[in-house]
Scaffold this active site. Structure first.
Site, PDB file in Angstrom:
ATOM      1  N   ASP A 197       0.837  -1.199   0.000  1.00 28.82           N
ATOM      2  CA  ASP A 197       0.000   0.000   0.000  1.00 28.82           C
ATOM      3  C   ASP A 197       0.874   1.253   0.000  1.00 28.82           C
ATOM      4  O   ASP A 197       2.045   1.212   0.377  1.00 28.82           O
ATOM      5  CB  ASP A 197      -0.869   0.023   1.263  1.00 28.82           C
ATOM      6  CG  ASP A 197      -2.218  -0.611   1.006  1.00 28.82           C
ATOM      7  OD1 ASP A 197      -2.491  -0.957  -0.162  1.00 28.82           O
ATOM      8  OD2 ASP A 197      -2.988  -0.766   1.965  1.00 28.82           O
ATOM      9  N   LYS A 219      -3.156   3.327  -2.982  1.00 29.67           N
ATOM     10  CA  LYS A 219      -4.491   3.905  -3.154  1.00 29.67           C
ATOM     11  C   LYS A 219      -4.402   5.380  -2.802  1.00 29.67           C
ATOM     12  O   LYS A 219      -4.553   5.756  -1.653  1.00 29.67           O
ATOM     13  CB  LYS A 219      -5.475   3.211  -2.216  1.00 29.67           C
ATOM     14  CG  LYS A 219      -5.713   1.773  -2.516  1.00 29.67           C
ATOM     15  CD  LYS A 219      -6.851   1.296  -1.638  1.00 29.67           C
ATOM     16  CE  LYS A 219      -6.659  -0.147  -1.245  1.00 29.67           C
ATOM     17  NZ  LYS A 219      -7.452  -0.497  -0.076  1.00 29.67           N
ATOM     18  N   GLY A 250      -0.287  -0.238   5.667  1.00 28.50           N
ATOM     19  CA  GLY A 250       0.128   0.743   6.661  1.00 28.50           C
ATOM     20  C   GLY A 250      -0.580   0.502   7.975  1.00 28.50           C
ATOM     21  O   GLY A 250      -1.721   0.036   7.999  1.00 28.50           O
TER      22      GLY A 250
HETATM   23  C1  SAM Z   1      -6.969   4.222   5.388  1.00 23.93           C
HETATM   24  S1  SAM Z   1      -6.352   4.762   6.913  1.00 23.93           S
HETATM   25  C2  SAM Z   1      -5.316   3.421   7.325  1.00 23.93           C
HETATM   26  C3  SAM Z   1      -5.000   3.322   8.787  1.00 23.93           C
HETATM   27  C4  SAM Z   1      -4.037   2.219   9.099  1.00 23.93           C
HETATM   28  N1  SAM Z   1      -4.614   0.916   8.851  1.00 23.93           N
HETATM   29  C5  SAM Z   1      -3.531   2.291  10.534  1.00 23.93           C
HETATM   30  O1  SAM Z   1      -3.840   1.410  11.365  1.00 23.93           O
HETATM   31  O2  SAM Z   1      -2.792   3.217  10.829  1.00 23.93           O
HETATM   32  C6  SAM Z   1      -5.247   6.026   6.412  1.00 23.93           C
HETATM   33  C7  SAM Z   1      -5.119   7.143   7.427  1.00 23.93           C
HETATM   34  O3  SAM Z   1      -4.284   6.750   8.487  1.00 23.93           O
HETATM   35  C8  SAM Z   1      -3.596   7.890   8.986  1.00 23.93           C
HETATM   36  N2  SAM Z   1      -2.151   7.662   8.825  1.00 23.93           N
HETATM   37  C9  SAM Z   1      -1.551   6.568   8.362  1.00 23.93           C
HETATM   38  N3  SAM Z   1      -0.210   6.706   8.395  1.00 23.93           N
HETATM   39  C10 SAM Z   1       0.027   7.922   8.894  1.00 23.93           C
HETATM   40  C11 SAM Z   1       1.221   8.638   9.184  1.00 23.93           C
HETATM   41  N4  SAM Z   1       2.438   8.134   8.976  1.00 23.93           N
HETATM   42  N5  SAM Z   1       1.108   9.887   9.702  1.00 23.93           N
HETATM   43  C12 SAM Z   1      -0.101  10.423   9.950  1.00 23.93           C
HETATM   44  N6  SAM Z   1      -1.260   9.776   9.699  1.00 23.93           N
HETATM   45  C13 SAM Z   1      -1.197   8.548   9.189  1.00 23.93           C
HETATM   46  C14 SAM Z   1      -4.060   9.087   8.178  1.00 23.93           C
HETATM   47  O4  SAM Z   1      -5.146   9.672   8.848  1.00 23.93           O
HETATM   48  C15 SAM Z   1      -4.489   8.388   6.902  1.00 23.93           C
HETATM   49  O5  SAM Z   1      -5.390   9.208   6.169  1.00 23.93           O
END
Ligand code: SAM
Length: 414
Positions: A197, A219, A250
């Site tokens: 991803d 995505k 992620g």
């Molecule tokens: C589709 S969600 C996925 C969440 C992921 N499964 C998790 O447990 O962190 C994506 C969102 O996670 C957050 N996110 C993921 N990685 C991040 C990072 N390194 N810094 C800040 N926000 C992050 C943001 O809000 C982003 O829009």
């Protein structure tokens, strides 16, 4: 003479450990992992050994060593701090032809314990052929290097590893490659195909061997998207062709990650699947900016909310009234573009305009930045500062704790 390396299968076998200090505290858990039935003989023991005895995981004879204690043992460990006692234990073991490891005197010991570690289904043992004069830290360092190499895939015996197709859904953590779990990294190193991803720790992909097929399942929000069905089809197709597929995601796969959808798709297609939890950005990103999502006397609860659709949208299932009325920490994902609507809703339902808000973008990455504000000001500040996703928004008084920590850090590191 060189030692003869052997793997002892101790399941259910009687092992006697004499001594209850630091050495025994390290040896006993390893013996238990091997399934040994451990009798510990010592008048005093460390807290961790006492816990094991209280939990019924070992038998503890709360007294000094007595002749006859080694009777019936397959293996004996003499690890008291008294050389005379260790010598007596070793002599008793020798007399009954039981292997004895003496912790205090390698030269007088019948058996030596290797520095050992595990990487997946491989156990590594390293023994200096001259532990009497060699430095045990040298063996431990070699063990660490071999285990780290196997876990990262830099050392590999991939064709002997025994995967026959199948999928591992792996939580990669929020972005810093050091925040993936050991198990996640190891399965990644074993993969024939990796579907990664956009927000997964992509720098880990550089470490994979050239023959590993990497598929970008990135995505990008509202843009190019490889539809979920295509991802599912790729996972299933490669696994059915006998390949081992790592699906690198992620954060945690089951936190707004569609991980369970992929698990269900695999299982419905009869494809074996496993899931490896990850550090979710909902907790890991605030921590990387010193924000504790709970703090004694400040916040007793935290709510993790996806704001991929704004408040008021017919697709939203979030109870903003409840969140506005609560005093718990709010951790908002996918919220930066809709931060004005969110702040308005929380103010409408009772949160104070000066409630602290922290917006953390690119958490755990070298480009991480944090913007501190209030509910009243946050929309303006996010726009002025040009904050872009991915970001986590934290609402609540825990943000003040982060500010206090940051202040103190400045003093400590100054
Ligand atoms: C589709 S969600 C996925 C969440 C992921 N499964 C998790 O447990 O962190 C994506 C969102 O996670 C957050 N996110 C993921 N990685 C991040 C990072 N390194 N810094 C800040 N926000 C992050 C943001 O809000 C982003 O829009």
């Amino acid at each position: 003479m060189d030692p003869y390396l052997l793997g002892l299968r101790l399941g259910g076998r009687h092992v006697v450990v004499v001594g209850g200090g630091g050495v025994a505290s390290r040896r006993v858990p390893a013996l238990l992992d091997a399934g040994a039935a451990v009798l510990l003989v010592s008048p005093k023991v460390t807290a961790s050994l006492e816990d094991l005895a209280a939990a019924g995981r070992i038998r503890w004879a709360e007294r000094g060593y007595q002749p006859g204690d080694c009777a019936g043992a397959w293996l004996v460990c003499a690890c008291t701090d008294d050389p005379a006692v260790n010598a007596a234990v070793a002599a008793a073991a020798e007399a009954q032809r039981t292997w004895c490891v003496r912790a205090d005197d390698a030269g007088a010991s019948a058996a030596w314990t290797p520095a050992s570690g595990q990487a997946g289904d491989v156990r590594v043992g390293v023994l200096s052929v001259d532990p009497e004069h060699g430095d045990p830290r040298h063996s431990a360092a070699i063990r660490d290097a071999v285990v780290a190499g196997l876990r990262s895939g830099r050392l590999s015996a991939r064709h002997g590893r025994g995967h026959h197709g199948g999928v591992a859904i792996i939580g990669g953590g929020p972005g810093d490659p050091g925040l993936i779990t050991v198990r996640g990294r190891q399965l990644l190193a074993e993969a024939d195909v990796v579907l990664a991803d956009r927000l997964a720790p992509r720098s880990l992909l550089d470490e994979l061997r050239d023959d590993v097929e990497i598929i970008d399942a990135g995505k990008i929000p509202y843009g190019r998207a490889m539809a979920q069905e295509h991802i599912n089809a790729a996972l299933i197709g490669h696994a059915r062709a006998g390949r081992f597929v790592a699906r690198l995601k992620g954060g945690d796969p089951f936190v707004f990650g569609r991980g369970a959808e992929e698990v269900l798709a695999c299982l419905r297609a009869g494809v074996p699947v496993t899931v490896v939890p990850g550090v979710t950005s909902a907790v890991g990103v605030p921590a990387s900016a010193w924000v504790p999502v709970t703090h004694r006397g400040v916040a007793q609860e935290f709510h993790v909310v996806s704001v991929h659709v704004p408040p008021g949208d017919e697709r939203s299932t979030v109870n903003w009234e409840l969140l506005g009325g609560s005093s718990g920490t709010l951790v908002l994902l996918m919220a930066v573009e809709r931060i004005g609507a969110v702040a308005g809703e929380l103010l409408r339902y009772g949160r104070s305009p000066d409630t602290p808000v922290s917006v953390i973008a690119d958490g755990t990455l070298p480009t991480q930045r944090t913007i501190n504000s209030t509910l009243e000001q946050v929309e303006r500040l996010v726009a002025e500062e040009g904050v872009r996703p991915p970001a986590i928004v934290v609402v609540g008084d825990v943000v003040n704790v982060a500010m206090e920590i940051t202040e103190l850090m400045r003093d400590v590191t100054a």
